[in-house]
Structures are given as structure tokens and as C-alpha cells.
Design a protein around this motif. Structure first.
Motif, mmCIF file in Angstrom:
data_model
loop_
_atom_site.group_PDB
_atom_site.id
_atom_site.type_symbol
_atom_site.label_atom_id
_atom_site.label_comp_id
_atom_site.label_asym_id
_atom_site.label_seq_id
_atom_site.Cartn_x
_atom_site.Cartn_y
_atom_site.Cartn_z
ATOM 1 N N TYR A 1 45.232 45.409 41.573
ATOM 2 C CA TYR A 1 43.581 45.403 40.960
ATOM 3 C C TYR A 1 43.464 45.649 40.209
ATOM 4 O O TYR A 1 44.156 46.695 39.291
ATOM 5 C CB TYR A 1 43.033 46.173 42.409
ATOM 6 N N ASP A 2 42.286 45.102 39.461
ATOM 7 C CA ASP A 2 41.775 44.944 38.381
ATOM 8 C C ASP A 2 41.676 47.270 37.992
ATOM 9 O O ASP A 2 41.082 47.682 38.729
ATOM 10 C CB ASP A 2 41.052 43.415 38.338
ATOM 11 N N LYS B 1 37.722 47.261 37.298
ATOM 12 C CA LYS B 1 36.684 45.916 38.287
ATOM 13 C C LYS B 1 37.228 46.122 38.732
ATOM 14 O O LYS B 1 36.330 45.819 40.222
ATOM 15 C CB LYS B 1 37.143 44.785 37.938
ATOM 16 N N THR C 1 38.944 44.570 41.510
ATOM 17 C CA THR C 1 39.358 42.998 41.810
ATOM 18 C C THR C 1 40.416 42.726 42.103
ATOM 19 O O THR C 1 41.490 43.162 41.590
ATOM 20 C CB THR C 1 38.442 41.909 40.388
#
Length: 611
Positions: free
Chosen positions: A234-235, A238, A240
């Protein structure tokens, strides 16, 4: 033949029990990255409610009979010799120390008046003598406190290797760097604002039954978490999805160590889980690249006959990946997956139960017939597997857990003395070069909050090692007011050469509970569980002075407190690095109607400060 424990439900007869059981026993955390102050895999499960402790630190008092103070361990030397070729001479018993935080003044003897024609003392004289004695008691106590436990410990500087220590929620954390002195050289520093806000939330994946999701790591760009038949990146900011690594089956073991270039070994099942059994054999070892989001290699080895060896733990030391379980141990080249060694039959019924990795590679080996086993701790050459030194654990030890490989520290429950589920009655400080016992620290399970997996080798939490010291948190006890809700605890340091306590300690403060997570150079990173109306805190603890520096504080409003409390903190993976704090679950469960009354559950959440 050594007989394994009976299988749990939902597995084929004779099969290997699932390595990670749902919350109910206390499991293991893991520790953050070598040299980068990053976090890593951990999977503890909640402990029983802690017992009421003794009062907080007070003024030195002249005692009647001596009683151990809160959180103070007994010190003992293990006297049992170990058979050749390794010599284990008995070591002298150190003098009994006074309880930490409750210094006892030496007893002063006042001669009684001489019998017979002796001259009686006047009331004024008696008062003067009593005053002198009282002053002597106070001064005596103060002198003891000022000079006790102040032997300067050896500076531990683990050397070489490419592995990084990853330990969320406090596992066997080794200091990743030495230092000219104790503490103050950690990389984690507070930003312009220590107040954190919720950065992102990840929902629980849909599963038909309870599914282990152990494993979480940090790189400089990615937060990585085990999913269903996958590992997902995941980022970092963020939340995402950056990438997904599909796997043949569910992750069933994850290393707390990763290489300097963010490669980490895992265990996974050979195929996807299906009803009604919902369990598959944990026999695949693989290496993940957390930068590219790829599975670099996977391998299995024979466990005898047509069966593949089943594993329950995996670790990394330098260029070697090592996996262990009741089928025995195996090792692989970290770069290629080539087998270095595999489980082999032994006429002494010996097998490697598991390994501790990091700066060194240490095997815990069980030998002998069922009910009369011997436990050996072996420091290994990571390439050949040849023992470099060996220590025989005392009679009454059925399992042992490696807390640190350099310096070598092992935890065990001797004679089942610890009956609280912690699996720790004593810590053994060993010389990894000679196999000799340096000292044994008896840590009363009622006073200390450290935990290890009952049958696991590298699954300890809330215990750290750095600068040749052992750091332990005490169990919760009444705070300074004695009122409900002000429970607190401390982190206490022990010299691994002498077993003596350091005079300094880290105090959580009323209403807070300190949980050591990992070493940051020579300092400690700890999570402070907050009271019911405040947020939690990430703090850096100077390993020398034990003074705390606030790095991050989660929001205190009810909504954010509910998000944090939706996790069992002692049963979650906790990672912190560079102003970002991550909490993740170690199990995914099928939703139930009753869940709504307890609030929404999450797979992982992140809080971040402004940097």
C-alpha cells in the motif's frame, strides 16, 4: 520417536496444527528494521488480565524483613553442567540485590544496656540515639541506591549480515548498531508536530472462516500487509494499493527480519483453503521483494517419505533463510532458494524446532524420547549449519525461545514455573562463541509483561535486547493515586553480563502502559497505551537515562479512540517509522451479526504526523 501434540480441530488426522491459532493465547510481535528504524512482522495474542502490582516507586525505607520490590527479578546461576565437547563450568552466585525501586537500608545494631549494674540511659539520650540511627538508615539507603546496579555494561555491536530486525509489538529486538555510550543515538526524532491524524484505513478482507493474516513490513515507500492468498503493498501516505503478490495459498508464517534491500522470507500453504476443513499444509518457503512486489522464489523439501516438511516459523540471517517446525529444520540460500540443509532422521530423535535470526543464526534443538527430551541451544554457521557453540538447557525446559542472537539471549519456562501463559520464567544470557552461561535472570511472571509463544522459537514480544542489556516492562499496577483507571507500569533494564538491574527506569505515568516495540540504534521505541479518554503515544526511550521523548500521539476524540480500540493492542502488529504509526490485525474473521455492537473492525489503520 518424538510425538507431536494432538491436532486441533479442522485438520486432517496426523496433520500439523495450524501455526497461528486465533486470539486466546499470547503470541508474538516482531521487530522493526535494522538500521532504518522500520517495523516488521508480529503476531501476539491477548494475555490474561494482568495482576494488581505493588505500589509505585517510593522513598527508601528501613525495612523489617526484606521483600522483593515490584518488577525486581531474582538472579540465579544455572549450575547444571553440559556434557562434552562443550564445557559449562558453574558460575558463582552473585550477591542477592535489593528490590529495584525499593532500596533497603542496612540494619543498624544498637547495643542494649548492660545487665546488672549498668547505667540506665536517660530519655533524652535514647531520643538522640534513635535520631542518629534514623539518619544512618536513610543515608545507608541512599548510598545503596546511588551505587547499586551501576556496573557499566558491555557495549554490544552486532556485526555484519544483510538482515534487518523487524519487530512490531516488541519481539526479540536486537540493537542494530552499537554506540560509544548507552542511548541517544536512535534515528527516530520528533517532527514539528507530534499530534497525529488518521491517514488511512484498510477494510477486513472477506473470508469464509478465521484466517491468519500475520505479517506486516515497512519500506521507505510502501506499507506491506498479508492479505488472503496474497501479500499486498500500500502507498505509505494514501493507503492505496501499489502492488499485489498472489500466492498458491495463505501465508502461514512470516519473518521478523528482512534484508537491507527489502527482501523478506515467508511461509505459505501449498493450495487455497476450502470448506469444510479450511486448512492446508504449510510447506512452502518463499522470498518476497517488497520493492518490486514480486515473489522471487519458492521451495519445499521432503519431510520423510512422500510428505513435504511442514513448517511453523521462518527467519533470516545474512544470506540464509531458515524454517523450522515439528518435522525438523531446513535452510535455503536467500538469493536463489537453493537448499542448504533439510530435515534428517537422527538416532537420538533430534530435530531443529526452529531458529532465531538477525545478526546470527541460532537453532533450538530437541533430542530424546517423548517425556524425557533435552533442549539444546546451538549457535550455527548460517551457510553450513554447523554448530559453533552449544548450551544445554536445564532439566524441566520443554521449549526455548530466542530473544536475541547477538548478544545471545534465550527465554524459557523452567519446570512450568510461569503458569500465566507467558512461557517465561527465566532469561538465559549466553556467550554465543563458547556456549557458556553468562548469567540467568529469573523474571517473575506476575511482575513482568514479556510473552513468548508456548511452542515457538522466535515469537517473543515486549522484550528487547540492546547494548548488552535486557529491557522488560512490568505488569500493570496501581498508579500514584491508587484510583481506578490510573494503572501504570515501567520498563526496567538488566545487565546481561551480571544480571543486575540498572538504577534508571522508564515510567509510563498514571493511566498509561508502556509496551516496548523495537530497538532504534541504542534507544527503545515503545507504544504507550493511553487511558480511556486520551490517545496512545509512540515514544523514544533513551537507553542510558531511560528518559522519554514523544514522537507521535494519536487523536483523543472518541471516533479515533474507537478505531484504535477495535484492535486488541497486545494481539496486533504495531509498526512505527518516521512519523507514521501502523496497527494491523493478525486474523481476519467472517463477519457476524454481533460484530456491529462492538464497532467496525479493520484490517489495518495508519496515523501520521506532519513532518
Amino acid at each position: 520417536m518424538t510425538q507431536p501434540p494432538p491436532p486441533p480441530p479442522n485438520q486432517p488426522p496426523g496433520g500439523f496444527p495450524p501455526p497461528n491459532q486465533p486470539p486466546g493465547g499470547f503470541g508474538a510481535p516482531q521487530d522493526p528494521a535494522y538500521g532504518q528504524g522500520q517495523g516488521g512482522f508480529g503476531a501476539p495474542t491477548p494475555p490474561p488480565p494482568p495482576p494488581q502490582g505493588q505500589p509505585g516507586y517510593g522513598y527508601p525505607q528501613a525495612p523489617p524483613p526484606q521483600q522483593p520490590g515490584y518488577g525486581y527479578p531474582e538472579q540465579q546461576q544455572h549450575q547444571q553442567p553440559v556434557p562434552p565437547p562443550y564445557g559449562y563450568p558453574n558460575q558463582p552466585q552473585p550477591p542477592q540485590q535489593q528490590p529495584y525501586g525499593y532500596p533497603t537500608a542496612p540494619q543498624q545494631h544498637v547495643p542494649a544496656p548492660a545487665p546488672g549494674g549498668g547505667k540506665k540511659l536517660s530519655a533524652t539520650t535514647l531520643i538522640v540515639i534513635a535520631a542518629v540511627v534514623a539518619v544512618a538508615l536513610i543515608v545507608g539507603g541512599g548510598v545503596w541506591y546511588a551505587n547499586s546496579g551501576t556496573d557499566e555494561p558491555t557495549d554490544a555491536k552486532p556485526s555484519g549480515g544483510t538482515s534487518q530486525n523487524q519487530n512490531p509489538n516488541g519481539g526479540g529486538g536486537e540493537a542494530t548498531t552499537g554506540g560509544s555510550g548507552l542511548g541517544g543515538n536512535g534515528k527516530e526524532k520528533p517532527g514539528v508536530d507530534t499530534g497525529a491524524s488518521l491517514a488511512f484505513r484498510i477494510d477486513v478482507p472477506k473470508v469464509p472462516d478465521t484466517t491468519p493474516v500475520d505479517g506486516s513490513w515497512l519500506t521507505d515507500k510502501t506499507y506491506v500487509k498479508t492479505g488472503v492468498n496474497s501479500v499486498v503493498g500500500y502507498d505509505l501516505a494514501k493507503g492505496t494499493v501499489s502492488w499485489t503478490i498472489p500466492l498458491a495459498g495463505q501465508v502461514c508464517g512470516a519473518s521478523r527480519h528482512m534484508t537491507a534491500d527489502n527482501k523478506v522470507p515467508i511461509l505459505f500453504e501449498e493450495s487455497k483453503r476450502v470448506a469444510p476443513r479450511y486448512y492446508q499444509s504449510c510447506n512452502k518457503v518463499g522470498m518476497l521483494d517488497l520493492n518490486s512486489g514480486k515473489l522471487l522464489w519458492s521451495a519445499s523439501v521432503s519431510g520423510g517419505g512422500d510428505e513435504k516438511a511442514r513448517f511453523s516459523e521462518v527467519t533470516l540471517s545474512g544470506a540464509t533463510v531458515a524454517a523450522g517446525g515439528t518435522d525438523g529444520g531446513a535452510a535455503f540460500d536467500a538469493a536463489t532458494g537453493k537448499v542448504r540443509w533439510k530435515p534428517q532422521s537422527d538416532d537420538q530423535n533430534c530435530y531443529d524446532m526452529g531458529y532465531g535470526g538477525g545478526a546470527g543464526l541460532v537453532a533450538v534443538r530437541k533430542c530424546g524420547k517423548y517425556g524425557a527430551e533435552t533442549i539444546l541451544v546451538q549457535n550455527l554457521d548460517p551457510v553450513s549449519g554447523k554448530p559453533l557453540s552449544q548450551y544445554k538447557m536445564p532439566t524441566g525446559v520443554k521449549y526455548a525461545s530466542v530473544v536475541s542472537t547477538k548478544p545471545l539471549v534465550v527465554a524459557a519456562n523452567v519446570g512450568d514455573a510461569a503458569d500465566d501463559g507467558s512461557s517465561i520464567s527465566d532469561f538465559f544470557s549466553l556467550d554465543e562463541k563458547t556456549g557458556k552461561l553468562r548469567t540467568k535472570i529469573t523474571a517473575n511472571a506476575d511482575r513482568y509483561a514479556a510473552r513468548c509463544g508456548s511452542t515457538s522459537v522466535e515469537e517473543c514480544q515486549q522484550v528487547l535486547v540492546g547494548d548488552d542489556r535486557l529491557y522488560l516492562p512490568t505488569e500493570e499496577h496501581d498508579g500514584s493515586t491508587g484510583e481506578y483507571g490510573d494503572e501504570t507500569n515501567e520498563i526496567i533494564a538488566f545487565d546481561l553480563a551480571t544480571g543486575r538491574t540498572a538504577p534508571e527506569k522508564a515510567d509510563a505515568g498514571d493511566g498509561y502502559t508502556l509496551m516496548p516495540l523495537r530497538m532504534d540504534g541504542g534507544d527503545l521505541i515503545a507504544y504507550k497505551v493511553g487511558p480511556y479518554d486520551k490517545g496512545g503515544q509512540i515514544v523514544s526511550v533513551n537507553a542510558g537515562t531511560m528518559k522519554e521523548t514523544l514522537l507521535l500521539e494519536t487523536p483523543s476524540d472518541k471516533g479515533n479512540r474507537d478505531i484504535v480500540s477495535s484492535f486488541s493492542i497486545t494481539g496486533a502488529e504495531l509498526l512505527y517509522a518516521d512519523g507514521r504509526f501502523f496497527i494491523s490485525a493478525t486474523y481476519a474473521n467472517k463477519p457476524r451479526e454481533s460484530d456491529s455492537s462492538f464497532g467496525k473492525k479493520y484490517h489495518a489503520v495508519s496515523f501520521a504526523t506532519k513532518r
